[in-house]
Structures are given as C-alpha cells and as structure tokens.
Design an enzyme around this catalytic site. Structure first.
Site, PDB file in Angstrom:
ATOM      1  N   LYS A 168      41.844 -33.259  98.085  1.00  0.00           N
ATOM      2  CA  LYS A 168      41.585 -32.359  96.954  1.00  0.00           C
ATOM      3  C   LYS A 168      42.947 -31.874  96.494  1.00  0.00           C
ATOM      4  O   LYS A 168      43.725 -31.354  97.301  1.00  0.00           O
ATOM      5  CB  LYS A 168      40.699 -31.234  97.471  1.00  0.00           C
ATOM      6  N   LYS A 170      45.174 -29.393  94.138  1.00  0.00           N
ATOM      7  CA  LYS A 170      45.050 -28.116  93.430  1.00  0.00           C
ATOM      8  C   LYS A 170      45.887 -28.204  92.171  1.00  0.00           C
ATOM      9  O   LYS A 170      47.130 -28.339  92.250  1.00  0.00           O
ATOM     10  CB  LYS A 170      45.571 -26.991  94.335  1.00  0.00           C
ATOM     11  N   ASP A 199      40.842 -29.457  92.098  1.00  0.00           N
ATOM     12  CA  ASP A 199      40.259 -28.120  91.957  1.00  0.00           C
ATOM     13  C   ASP A 199      41.146 -27.327  91.005  1.00  0.00           C
ATOM     14  O   ASP A 199      42.352 -27.180  91.234  1.00  0.00           O
ATOM     15  CB  ASP A 199      40.206 -27.426  93.329  1.00  0.00           C
ATOM     16  N   GLU A 225      36.595 -29.694  90.350  1.00  0.00           N
ATOM     17  CA  GLU A 225      35.959 -28.472  90.856  1.00  0.00           C
ATOM     18  C   GLU A 225      36.331 -27.292  89.966  1.00  0.00           C
ATOM     19  O   GLU A 225      37.512 -27.074  89.677  1.00  0.00           O
ATOM     20  CB  GLU A 225      36.454 -28.251  92.297  1.00  0.00           C
ATOM     21  N   ASP A 250      32.191 -23.947  92.106  1.00  0.00           N
ATOM     22  CA  ASP A 250      32.655 -23.217  93.287  1.00  0.00           C
ATOM     23  C   ASP A 250      32.588 -21.721  92.985  1.00  0.00           C
ATOM     24  O   ASP A 250      31.619 -21.042  93.357  1.00  0.00           O
ATOM     25  CB  ASP A 250      34.077 -23.669  93.653  1.00  0.00           C
ATOM     26  N   LYS A 274      29.842 -22.371  99.946  1.00  0.00           N
ATOM     27  CA  LYS A 274      30.737 -21.625 100.830  1.00  0.00           C
ATOM     28  C   LYS A 274      29.937 -20.516 101.511  1.00  0.00           C
ATOM     29  O   LYS A 274      29.257 -19.746 100.829  1.00  0.00           O
ATOM     30  CB  LYS A 274      31.887 -21.010 100.030  1.00  0.00           C
ATOM     31  N   GLU A 328      35.193 -29.676 103.484  1.00  0.00           N
ATOM     32  CA  GLU A 328      36.642 -29.404 103.481  1.00  0.00           C
ATOM     33  C   GLU A 328      36.964 -28.362 104.557  1.00  0.00           C
ATOM     34  O   GLU A 328      37.773 -27.452 104.314  1.00  0.00           O
ATOM     35  CB  GLU A 328      37.086 -28.922 102.094  1.00  0.00           C
TER      36      GLU A 328
HETATM   37  C1  MUC Z   1      38.838 -23.348  96.768  1.00  0.00           C
HETATM   38  O1  MUC Z   1      38.889 -22.856  95.675  1.00  0.00           O
HETATM   39  O2  MUC Z   1      38.080 -24.274  96.914  1.00  0.00           O
HETATM   40  C2  MUC Z   1      39.473 -24.613  99.511  1.00  0.00           C
HETATM   41  C3  MUC Z   1      40.374 -25.537  99.879  1.00  0.00           C
HETATM   42  C4  MUC Z   1      41.631 -25.100  99.464  1.00  0.00           C
HETATM   43  O3  MUC Z   1      42.689 -25.659  99.595  1.00  0.00           O
HETATM   44  O4  MUC Z   1      41.492 -23.944  98.832  1.00  0.00           O
HETATM   45  C5  MUC Z   1      40.160 -23.522  98.957  1.00  0.00           C
HETATM   46  C6  MUC Z   1      39.656 -22.741  97.853  1.00  0.00           C
HETATM   47 MG    MG Z   2      37.454 -24.307  94.812  1.00  0.00          MG
END
Ligand code: MUC
Ligand code: MG
Length: 381
Positions: A168, A170, A199, A225, A250, A274, A328
C-alpha cells in the site's frame, strides 16, 4: 453459584514508540507511534489488556492519544468498576449509553474485557466470536518513506524475504501527476510479483480524484483507499461506479451505521474494517456483516497498533470467512521494538493468529516501562 468476578481496577498508560523510519502520510509524517494501553484487573486476580491507538496525533481523526486516555479515566472506567467482568455485553451497552463518539477509547476497554473473559475461560477471543476459521492471514506492507527509490528497495527486500507481496503506497501529499508517476515507478519495479494499492487519506478533491483514478488504473494499481473526504459519499459513489480500479472506504467507516449508509449509497467497492474506528471488536464484526450482506469486498485495516491491538484484531478477522483484499496487520513491524513478550509471527506473506487464551498477547514489562510516557525509560538489564 460461583461468586461474580468483578471489575476491580482499570488502569491506562500512554506509550511513545519510535518508528523504524519516517512514515509519510498525506496529512502527517510519523516518527513515533503513540499507543494507549488499558489494563483491567478483576476480583479473582485475572487481568485483561487492551489498546486504543490513532495515527499522527489529531491529524487522522477526532481522537488523540491524550483524549483516548482521558475519556477512559474520566468517563468509562468509573461506570464499569464493580460490575460483573463476565458481562461484556452489559458493560458495552452501558458505555454506549453514557459515552458518545470516542470509539477508540471504547475499543481499548472492550478489548481488555474480551481478553479477561477469554483468559478466565481459557479460550482465545476468536472462540468467543464463534471460532477461528484461519490460522494465518495475508498481510500487506505500507511503502511510505516519501522516496520512490527507497520504497522500491524496501519492496524488493520484502518480496525476497517472503514477508510481503502486497504493498500500500501512501500518496496525496504531492501533485496527482507526481503521485501517479511514483506509483508507476514502483509498479514497474515489482511487476506481477506484487499487488500495488494506494491510500490517499482523504487528500484529493473529486476533480483530482478523477484524474488520479484514471492514471492509477492505467499504471496497474489495483485499489485506491479513501481518495476524498470521509463525508463525501456522493463523490465516493461516483468514483466507485466510474472506474475499474477498486475504491475502498476507510475514514468513511466509523461503525455499523456508516457502513450501512456507505453500502446503501454504493460509495465503495471494499470496506477497510478497522477495529478501533468501528468502536471495538463487536462493532467491527457488525461492519463485516454489513459488507458481506452488501456483497462488498473486505479488508482487515489497521490504525498501526502495537502487537497488542494487532493480536486483538487478528482474533476477530480469523473468524471471517473471506477477506477478499487480505489484511494490513503489520503495525508491530513499523515500530523499532514491539511491546509483546510473544511477538506476532510474520512469514510467507502472512501474519499468524496468536493461539493463547484471550487475545493471545503477553506484554513485556521492561518494554512497557521503557516506552511509557509518564516515568518510563528505565530499562532493566
Ligand atoms: C490508514 O489510513 O489506512 C494503515 C496502514 C498505514 O500505513 O497507515 C494506516 C492508516
Ligand atoms: Mg487508510
């Protein structure tokens, strides 16, 4: 009749644990993860432990580590003291009536109550939720060093060591064009050996998201995401319906009520479920059930909890038949040191479900002592 096992004491503490590298998210760069731990002591001498953790102070959501602790100490603990510790549902219903919002705080206490009950009964918490149907689950890793070359090296190492083959990324901090180019570089480097997802943590407008999703699916990214703000359900619905790439909710999912609305609005293809954001293990199970009923994809999401919160989440997700997008639950691996005496095991691209009673996590007292904010840092030799 055996005497009632009462809730005798509820203790909280804040831990600050450094991360192995800067974790660059669209809204914050994490160098430390702050966890709120709860220890519930029962009248028969048994104990339950729980965790409530958020990300990046107040930059991710409405609760901070300090507010989580204060909500527990001031409002949740006093109403639970003296109650029957085995009556978890009764405790949760009481807290629901008296404490609005504060889902992460409620989660921390709820986990400790399930843990205590599981330990007293000598069974894993998964059994209290009907029993585990998995002993391991696929686990993604987040590439978020802020640099494409570092991310590529990290991804290659994870694939070679068979730790992760789902990544994933960011993004959302730079321009859409720069972000798509970054994703393309990483996808090209790993090819078909790995799944690449992103994400955005709510950073894009609808207009940016339209460009972003078009570019991302062209470069082979499989899932996006929370591209737009949590409340932008119409925008999420347009994106979910307008592109082939899977759209995952999310931040939009704060418990079963949100899950129902998101599902009804077709505002996601996948739920990132979550535990903390749902308001506990029970509520997360309800979010799962809504996702299943709506025919959506499911994914086990994290708030980057330590091994404690991760163990709790694993107990629940071990009971879910199909997690189409895996999980994750890598939180402990992002920390320089985990706080468990029995660390969670990661191998062959999977995370193993802890098997001991309760959530299956045992704290390492030296590490707790070292990382606790108030009066810590006295490591024993
Ligand atoms: C999120 O926003 O998903 C989950 C994995 C990660 O690296 O940050 C989180 C938060
Ligand atoms: Mg997220």
């Amino acid at each position: 009749m055996s005497p009632v096992t009462k809730i005798d004491q509820i203790e909280t503490m804040i831990l600050d644990i450094p991360t192995i590298r800067g974790h660059v998210l669209s809204m914050a760069t994490m160098r430390v993860q702050t966890a709120v731990l709860v220890r519930v002591t029962f009248s028969d001498g048994s104990e339950g432990i729980g965790e409530g953790t958020t990300i990046g102070g107040l930059s991710y959501g409405a609760e901070s580590p300090e507010s989580i602790r204060s909500a527990i100490d001031t409002y949740i603990a006093p109403v639970l003291l003296g109650r029957d510790g085995d009556d978890v549902n009764g405790a949760l219903q009481l807290v629901d009536r008296l404490v609005k919002g504060n889902r992460i705080a409620r989660t921390a206490v709820e986990i400790a109550l399930w843990d205590g009950l599981g330990k007293r009964l000598g069974v894993p918490v998964a059994q209290l939720f009907g029993g585990a149907v998995h002993d391991r689950l696929p686990v993604a890793w987040t590439l978020a060093s802020g640099n494409s070359e570092t991310d590529i090296a990290e991804a290659r190492e994870m694939i070679e060591t068979r730790r992760h083959n789902v990544f994933k990324l960011k993004i959302g901090k730079r321009t859409v064009r720069e972000d798509v180019a970054h994703v393309a570089r990483i996808k090209q480097a790993v090819g078909d050996t790995a799944s690449v997802r992103v994400d955005i943590n709510t950073a894009w407008s609808l207009q940016e998201a339209r460009w972003g999703l078009k570019g991302l699916q062209e470069v082979g990214c499989e899932l996006v995401e929370q591209p737009v703000p949590a409340r932008s359900r119409r925008a999420m619905a347009e994106l979910a319906q307008g592109y082939e790439i899977a759209v995952m909710a999310d931040e939009a999912l704060n418990g079963p009520e949100d899950a129902l609305e998101v599902a009804n609005a077709r505002a996601a293809d996948v739920f990132a479920v979550k535990v903390a954001q749902s308001g506990g293990l029970k509520r997360a199970a309800e979010v799962v059930a809504i996702g299943q009923a709506a025919g959506l994809g499911l994914y086990g999401g994290t708030m980057l909890e330590t091994g404690l919160g991760t163990a709790a989440a694993l107990q629940l997700f071990a009971t879910v038949e199909t997690l189409h997008w895996g999980t994750e639950f890598f939180g402990p691996l992002l920390l320089t040191e985990d706080i468990l005496a029995n660390p969670i095991v990661y191998r062959d691209f999977c995370v193993e479900i802890p098997t001991g009673p309760g959530i299956g996590a045992t704290l390492d007292p030296d590490k707790i002592d070292f990382f606790r904010r108030d009066g810590g840092r006295t490591r024993k030799t």
